[in-house]
Design a protein around this motif. Sequence first.
Motif, PDB file in Angstrom:
ATOM      1  N   GLU A  82      42.336  42.529  45.674  1.00  0.00           N
ATOM      2  CA  GLU A  82      43.521  43.212  45.147  1.00  0.00           C
ATOM      3  C   GLU A  82      44.375  42.277  44.301  1.00  0.00           C
ATOM      4  O   GLU A  82      44.962  42.691  43.293  1.00  0.00           O
ATOM      5  N   ALA A  83      44.417  40.993  44.673  1.00  0.00           N
ATOM      6  CA  ALA A  83      45.145  40.020  43.863  1.00  0.00           C
ATOM      7  C   ALA A  83      44.445  39.782  42.527  1.00  0.00           C
ATOM      8  O   ALA A  83      45.095  39.579  41.490  1.00  0.00           O
ATOM      9  N   MET A  84      43.107  39.805  42.527  1.00  0.00           N
ATOM     10  CA  MET A  84      42.357  39.695  41.277  1.00  0.00           C
ATOM     11  C   MET A  84      42.699  40.849  40.338  1.00  0.00           C
ATOM     12  O   MET A  84      42.935  40.653  39.136  1.00  0.00           O
ATOM     13  N   ILE A  85      42.716  42.059  40.888  1.00  0.00           N
ATOM     14  CA  ILE A  85      43.019  43.245  40.070  1.00  0.00           C
ATOM     15  C   ILE A  85      44.457  43.186  39.573  1.00  0.00           C
ATOM     16  O   ILE A  85      44.751  43.539  38.421  1.00  0.00           O
ATOM     17  N   ALA A  86      45.376  42.721  40.423  1.00  0.00           N
ATOM     18  CA  ALA A  86      46.780  42.594  40.024  1.00  0.00           C
ATOM     19  C   ALA A  86      46.926  41.627  38.851  1.00  0.00           C
ATOM     20  O   ALA A  86      47.747  41.845  37.949  1.00  0.00           O
ATOM     21  N   ALA A  87      46.133  40.544  38.865  1.00  0.00           N
ATOM     22  CA  ALA A  87      46.157  39.614  37.734  1.00  0.00           C
ATOM     23  C   ALA A  87      45.752  40.326  36.452  1.00  0.00           C
ATOM     24  O   ALA A  87      46.379  40.160  35.403  1.00  0.00           O
ATOM     25  N   VAL A  93      46.416  35.105  35.057  1.00  0.00           N
ATOM     26  CA  VAL A  93      45.106  34.493  35.278  1.00  0.00           C
ATOM     27  C   VAL A  93      45.033  33.993  36.713  1.00  0.00           C
ATOM     28  O   VAL A  93      45.906  33.239  37.155  1.00  0.00           O
ATOM     29  N   PHE A  94      44.009  34.425  37.453  1.00  0.00           N
ATOM     30  CA  PHE A  94      43.865  33.946  38.829  1.00  0.00           C
ATOM     31  C   PHE A  94      42.946  32.728  38.887  1.00  0.00           C
ATOM     32  O   PHE A  94      42.004  32.603  38.100  1.00  0.00           O
TER      33      PHE A  94
END
Length: 517
Positions: A82-87, A93-94
């Motif tokens: 979910e943090a990847m998608i939020a980026a 950039v994650f």
Amino acid sequence: MRERNEFILADLISLRAEQKPDLDVLTFEHYSLDDGASADEVRTYADLFTNANRLAAWLLARGMRRGERFVIMLRNHPEFVEAMIAASMTGTVFVPVDPRTRADKIAFMVNNSGSRGVVCAGYNFAEVEQARRSCPALEWSLLLEPEAGQAEAAAWHIDPLHEVLAAAVPTVQMAAVTLSDPIQIIYTSGTTGDPKGIVGNNQRFGGTGMMGFVFGYQPDERPYTGLSFTHNNAQATALCPSLYGGHRAVFSRKFTKSKLWEICRRYGCTTFSILGGMATAIYSEAPRADDADNPVRLVLSAGMPAAIWQKFAQRFGVQIFEFYGAAEGGMSFNPPGVGPVGSIGKPPPTLEARIVDEDDRECAPFEQGEIVFRNADGSCPPVEYFHNPEASAKKIRAGWNRSGDVGHSDAEGWLYFDYRKGGGIRHNGDFINTGFIEKIIAESSLVDDVFVYGVPALSGAPGEKDVVAALVARDPAAFDPAALFAHCCAGLEPNFVPSYLQVVDEIPKTASEKPQE
């Protein structure tokens, strides 16, 4: 509003949430954690969109701007994805970092990437907090499963992740990113120095979702992995193909050889991926009468030892798909029943591979040299190491992408991986800098001198080495190997801990004081 593109992660999840909102695309199993005593964590496309949107709103509220970076340092939790998608939603950039990483290495990657924040967990917050003291630009943390008192630290902004995910927010406006914009900086292991941050753009990351077609995934495929999302393998074999193709993937917090087959049976998993010595570890488990009674049809392997290749396939009733790939580019495939046992295959039609010597002359069959790649049309895309133009330029030489790996080919052009160039050791799929290990051991009061090297792995995995620490004891009569192993476990990531301690009277060295391996 720009037209949505499935190669951009946020757009992909937005589209799938409209097309298949209730599909349980990701399952994070708890059987390996507690034998199923607690419920699995399941995410539908709708769940992923909702939770990522809430994280994206939080990032924007913290002032995160397009192109800015933040670290994700979690085990395989749904919040990682979910943090990847939020980026992607915010154009930030994650930077995925192994959750076992120690403070000094965390600090290097945070500072090198210029990351403003870190998504971490209670189990590794102490290392992050220690690293923060050396990271002046680090402003915030989203903390998963905080332990008592952790979220109340006053020196920087910390929010419990579960509170952010519980707050309803309006749908954020998607960032106007392009396929050439970066989405990820993934760091090398740092075999010959500090790790280098490989910049991955939306085109490359989105293309990873197409790997399911390369591996021959069927519409009802159910991939499984216990490899970390911080590793390209997990992204390429399970996560990205499943998000793209709706393959209902299953994930474990970490790899478990003892429960591997039971997980696959329990969830109906049809494929899983392994690296290096993992194959031997699985094979070394005591044989069982039901070994072949499982739903797995395909094992995606990067380093299956030739000695057990066919026996592994027969014992477990699976097919082996051997492949080679590097985060900076270059890949080859040996599908089941196509190439010879032990080979990493041939490049796809879009790529060309060669084995070259130190003078860039193409090697004859069975002659060892460096494995290099370029596009089939003769071009070679640049590789960007973040804030490291010298290393970026060095990676591409004379129009070829230099893998840093030594291999050979046979008379039919099948490629074979032999070992990693330079002073690094590949152990269980990770490339290890011996200098990191020597530093920690040298800090022990038990040791007077130390030299770390590798020996062919007991697992038999090609190119793999076991780690040996040759050392001179400060007081041989009082030397305590158990205490030194404990010291290593406290100061090193698990894969860096030596397999063997070799106690010697002195370490033989050349006239220039270079240890003689």
